[in-house]
Design a protein around this motif. Structure first.
Motif, PDB file in Angstrom:
ATOM      1  N   ALA A 148      12.750 -15.023 -36.147  1.00 49.67           N
ATOM      2  CA  ALA A 148      11.789 -15.201 -35.067  1.00 49.67           C
ATOM      3  C   ALA A 148      12.366 -15.061 -33.540  1.00 49.67           C
ATOM      4  CB  ALA A 148      11.095 -16.730 -35.096  1.00 49.67           C
ATOM      5  N   GLY A 149      11.526 -14.724 -32.529  1.00 43.57           N
ATOM      6  CA  GLY A 149      12.135 -14.710 -31.320  1.00 43.57           C
ATOM      7  C   GLY A 149      11.832 -13.272 -30.694  1.00 43.57           C
ATOM      8  N   GLN A 150      11.119 -12.309 -31.485  1.00 44.35           N
ATOM      9  CA  GLN A 150      11.036 -10.861 -30.838  1.00 44.35           C
ATOM     10  C   GLN A 150       9.559 -10.852 -30.309  1.00 44.35           C
ATOM     11  OE1 GLN A 150      10.690  -8.197 -34.015  1.00 44.35           O
ATOM     12  NE2 GLN A 150       9.232  -9.533 -35.530  1.00 44.35           N
ATOM     13  N   VAL A 187       3.724 -19.387 -30.702  1.00 44.69           N
ATOM     14  CA  VAL A 187       3.680 -18.104 -29.954  1.00 44.69           C
ATOM     15  C   VAL A 187       3.422 -17.764 -28.514  1.00 44.69           C
ATOM     16  CG1 VAL A 187       2.939 -15.687 -30.519  1.00 44.69           C
ATOM     17  CG2 VAL A 187       3.200 -17.394 -32.338  1.00 44.69           C
ATOM     18  N   ALA A 188       4.150 -17.035 -27.634  1.00 43.81           N
ATOM     19  CA  ALA A 188       4.006 -16.867 -26.344  1.00 43.81           C
ATOM     20  C   ALA A 188       3.228 -15.519 -26.347  1.00 43.81           C
ATOM     21  CB  ALA A 188       5.149 -16.794 -25.595  1.00 43.81           C
ATOM     22  N   PHE A 189       2.646 -15.385 -24.943  1.00 46.20           N
ATOM     23  CA  PHE A 189       1.907 -14.139 -24.684  1.00 46.20           C
ATOM     24  C   PHE A 189       2.125 -13.580 -23.304  1.00 46.20           C
ATOM     25  CE2 PHE A 189      -2.210 -12.404 -22.523  1.00 46.20           C
ATOM     26  CZ  PHE A 189      -2.308 -11.499 -23.302  1.00 46.20           C
ATOM     27  N   TYR A 197       1.519 -11.511 -38.771  1.00 43.44           N
ATOM     28  CA  TYR A 197       2.941 -11.252 -38.813  1.00 43.44           C
ATOM     29  C   TYR A 197       3.626 -12.255 -37.590  1.00 43.44           C
ATOM     30  CZ  TYR A 197       7.056  -8.498 -37.783  1.00 43.44           C
ATOM     31  OH  TYR A 197       8.369  -7.987 -37.472  1.00 43.44           O
ATOM     32  N   LEU A 198       2.962 -12.582 -36.668  1.00 43.69           N
ATOM     33  CA  LEU A 198       3.739 -13.377 -35.523  1.00 43.69           C
ATOM     34  C   LEU A 198       4.192 -14.765 -36.258  1.00 43.69           C
ATOM     35  CD1 LEU A 198       1.230 -12.601 -32.800  1.00 43.69           C
ATOM     36  CD2 LEU A 198       3.645 -12.035 -32.776  1.00 43.69           C
ATOM     37  N   ARG A 199       5.453 -15.159 -35.443  1.00 44.32           N
ATOM     38  CA  ARG A 199       5.945 -16.352 -36.047  1.00 44.32           C
ATOM     39  C   ARG A 199       6.403 -17.271 -34.663  1.00 44.32           C
ATOM     40  NH1 ARG A 199       4.275 -14.900 -39.778  1.00 44.32           N
ATOM     41  NH2 ARG A 199       5.087 -14.576 -41.950  1.00 44.32           N
TER      42      ARG A 199
END
Length: 200
Positions: free
Chosen positions: A14-16, A100-102, A66-68
Motif C-alpha cells: 500500500a501507499g501508491q 484512502v486519500a484523494f 483495488y485501492l488499499r
C-alpha cells in the motif's frame, strides 16, 4: 496497465497513487488524462468510456476494489469521478473511511493535506445544502398543490370534462375506444383507465 481489465489485479504494498480516467464516448481520447495521471506518479491507471450518468462503470468498480489503506486515488478533474456533487462527496468519504486519500489534479485538491480536507468538508456541506434545498422545494410544491386541491404525482392526461365526454361517447357505442383515444391524442390505456373511474 491502462484499459479494461477482466479481473482484479494483484496489489503491491500500500501507499501508491492509483489513477482513474473517464471519457463519455469512444470518439474522445483518454491520452490527455492518462498522461497527466502518469506524470503525477500513478503506478496504475483504470479507465472507463461511459457517460457520467451511468451507474455501471466497470473500471471504476475495479479501481475502488483495488485501492488499499494508504493509497491515493488520483483523477484529472473532479467530474471524472462523480456523477454529481453528492455522488463525489459520498465516494471520497467512503474512500476516507477505508484510509484512502484523494487527489484531483485540475482543482489542486489533495486530502492528504489539511487544506485539501477543508475544501472537501466545504463540498460535503454544499452537497448537504443542495439536498436540503431540493427536499424543501419538493415539500413546498406538494403543499401548494394540496392547497389547490391537487395531489402529488403525474398530472392527469384527461381533464374531468374530457373524461365525461369520453364516457358518453363510449356508452353511446357509436365510436370505438381507439377512435376516442385518437380524438383526445392519448393512448387506449388512458381511455380505459378513465372509464374505470367512478362516474361523477
Amino acid at each position: 496497465m491502462i484499459g479494461i481489465m477482466s479481473r482484479l489485479p494483484a496489489h503491491p504494498l500500500a501507499g501508491q497513487s492509483v489513477g482513474y480516467a473517464r471519457v463519455s464516448s469512444v470518439s474522445q481520447n483518454l491520452d490527455g488524462q492518462t498522461d497527466a495521471l502518469a506524470a503525477a506518479g500513478c503506478a496504475k491507471v483504470f479507465a472507463d468510456t461511459a457517460s457520467g450518468k451511468l451507474t455501471e462503470r466497470p473500471e471504476l468498480a475495479l479501481c475502488l476494489g483495488y485501492l488499499r489503506a494508504g493509497d491515493t486515488l488520483v483523477v484529472w478533474r473532479l467530474d471524472r469521478l462523480g456523477r454529481s456533487l453528492r455522488h463525489l462527496v459520498e465516494t471520497v468519504n467512503a474512500l476516507a473511511e477505508r484510509g484512502v486519500a484523494f487527489r484531483s489534479l485540475h482543482e489542486g485538491i489533495d486530502t492528504t493535506t489539511s487544506t485539501g480536507r477543508l475544501i472537501f468538508h466545504i463540498f460535503a456541506a454544499l452537497a448537504e445544502f443542495e439536498r436540503e434545498l431540493i427536499a424543501e422545494r419538493s415539500a413546498i410544491g406538494r403543499q401548494a398543490a394540496r392547497a389547490r386541491g391537487r395531489e402529488g404525482g403525474r398530472p392527469a392526461k384527461l381533464s374531468p370534462e374530457q373524461v365525461k365526454l369520453a364516457r358518453a361517447r363510449y356508452e353511446g357505442k357509436d365510436v370505438s375506444v381507439s377512435e376516442i383515444a385518437r380524438a383526445f391524442g392519448v393512448g387506449r390505456g388512458t381511455i380505459y383507465r378513465a372509464l374505470e373511474q367512478p362516474a361523477s
